[in-house]
Design a protein around this motif. Structure first.
Motif, PDB file in Angstrom:
ATOM      1  N   HIS A  12      37.054  40.687  33.242  1.00 53.77           N
ATOM      2  CA  HIS A  12      35.869  39.907  33.597  1.00 53.77           C
ATOM      3  C   HIS A  12      35.316  39.077  32.437  1.00 53.77           C
ATOM      4  CE1 HIS A  12      32.172  39.160  35.755  1.00 53.77           C
ATOM      5  NE2 HIS A  12      31.453  39.691  34.785  1.00 53.77           N
ATOM      6  N   GLN A  13      35.346  39.639  31.229  1.00 48.09           N
ATOM      7  CA  GLN A  13      34.718  38.998  30.081  1.00 48.09           C
ATOM      8  C   GLN A  13      35.698  38.180  29.241  1.00 48.09           C
ATOM      9  OE1 GLN A  13      31.543  38.693  30.245  1.00 48.09           O
ATOM     10  NE2 GLN A  13      30.628  40.197  28.858  1.00 48.09           N
ATOM     11  N   ARG A  37      39.312  37.651  37.926  1.00 48.59           N
ATOM     12  CA  ARG A  37      38.622  38.465  36.939  1.00 48.59           C
ATOM     13  C   ARG A  37      38.264  39.831  37.509  1.00 48.59           C
ATOM     14  NH1 ARG A  37      34.041  34.268  35.393  1.00 48.59           N
ATOM     15  NH2 ARG A  37      33.273  36.022  34.184  1.00 48.59           N
ATOM     16  N   ARG A 210      31.333  33.405  29.347  1.00 48.46           N
ATOM     17  CA  ARG A 210      31.325  34.876  29.265  1.00 48.46           C
ATOM     18  C   ARG A 210      29.976  35.481  29.618  1.00 48.46           C
ATOM     19  NH1 ARG A 210      35.180  33.375  25.559  1.00 48.46           N
ATOM     20  NH2 ARG A 210      37.142  34.474  25.865  1.00 48.46           N
TER      21      ARG A 210
HETATM   22 CA   LIG Z   1      31.715  37.184  32.268  1.00 49.33          CA
END
Ligand SMILES: [Ca+2]
Ligand SMILES: [Ca+2]
Ligand SMILES: [Ca+2]
Ligand SMILES: [Ca+2]
Lengths: 211, 211
Positions: A12-13, A37, A210
């Motif tokens: 995800h990040q 993600r 992010r």
């Molecule tokens: Ca993110």
């Protein structure tokens, strides 16, 4: 554009160094792909659908025409075989010994240097630097990294093996764990890592949103 | 016999799973080689001469006509390219997807399952079993190993990909960490690992003198 582009599952990040490695290989080769993600904090990688594809519930996983593959070095090797040079850009050296050395570097960076990887997590590279000093053990680990990198990188060279290969990106990221946090890095290696970091394929990953 | 056979540097006690992996590849291919043993407890791998060859001071290192290479998966890939099938036995599947999966298995076994690798060190496989029960974390890790191995191994199959490949040996060793210590292992996987263990190339390693 193909009807079914490749899908790369990433964290995800956008902090996984292994997801980044495959992402850079795909971009260097100019292969169209989409990213999916997974929020690892929310255990999305443990959900059944993903686990069945990835087998090991790890990121990254690449899905290409229904074939799901995990482990970043295996994925880059697969991409090199399916989207092979010279039609596509090379991700590995063509010379047998140099290709072997590139594989050695990839395998080593994935299985050693733990104290450094732990105290300088990639969140400190991509999201927020840390001010915590390195432990004595991590400093020793950094010294090992410097010694090996200085032996591998020819004097005055911008790449390990003449032209760029994916091991350059992996080694640069390991060095950036220190550079990005203001830790002491030998000037020659700092220059190498910083130049590698400017490649458009790498910058495309670095500049992902992010928040 | 060649004048300068290959040299494989291994640990003194023949317990490194990575040294074993290369050793088995060499024997499966029928390549003449000599082993050089390094006493890791005596820090022989940190001596300058070895460190300059191995770069990273790890075993195994293969030296082939002056070219020194470390990291077991990189070495087996190198051997597959230099001593290629069909002249020599194949260490990897010929099918692109199966070869990719074999690489995934090798990379995964080298970077995951830490609690299991730690509580069932290879000394308990090759020298002396342990009676210490597995921790809850190691049991969870064993469950992950079983789940992945059961997905990878087709029903009734003796090998992951039709014929033997080096990922079979690596996976069998990971399972033998449990089998050799009397830990619970699903019957199908126990049979697979035990059969893999009987290969002459593997038995040659298992039966090395260790006193
Ligand atoms: Ca993110
Ligand atoms: Ca997979
Ligand atoms: Ca080497
Ligand atoms: Ca011995």
């Amino acid at each position: 554009m193909p009807q079914n582009p490749l899908t790369l599952f990433v964290d995800h990040q956008f902090t996984s160094p292994y997801a980044m490695s495959v992402y850079v290989t795909l971009r260097e080769k100019g292969i169209p792909f989409v990213t999916e993600r997974l929020d690892l904090g929310e255990q999305q990688h443990q959900q059944t659908a993903y686990r069945q594809q990835s087998l090991t519930a790890r990121v990254p996983t690449l899905v290409h025409e229904g074939f799901a593959l995990s482990e970043s070095s295996a994925i880059s090797e697969y991409l090199e075989e399916v989207f092979a040079p010279p039609t596509f850009a090379a991700a590995y050296p063509q010379d047998v010994q140099q290709r072997a050395r590139a594989r050695q570097v990839q395998a080593w960076l994935r299985s050693d240097l733990m104290p450094l990887r732990s105290e300088r997590g990639t969140d400190t590279v991509f999201i927020q630097p840390t001010t915590t000093p390195l432990s004595a053990t991590a400093l020793q680990t950094a010294d090992k990294l410097f010694r090996v990198a200085e032996q591998l990188l020819p004097a005055g060279a911008s790449h390990l093996f003449g032209n760029w290969c994916i091991a350059d990106t992996d080694l640069a990221l390991m060095l950036m764990r220190l550079v990005a946090n203001g830790d002491v890095v030998p000037e020659r290696l700092k220059t190498y890592a910083t130049q590698q970091w400017q490649r458009p394929s790498v910058q495309h990953w670095v500049q992902q949103p992010r928040t």
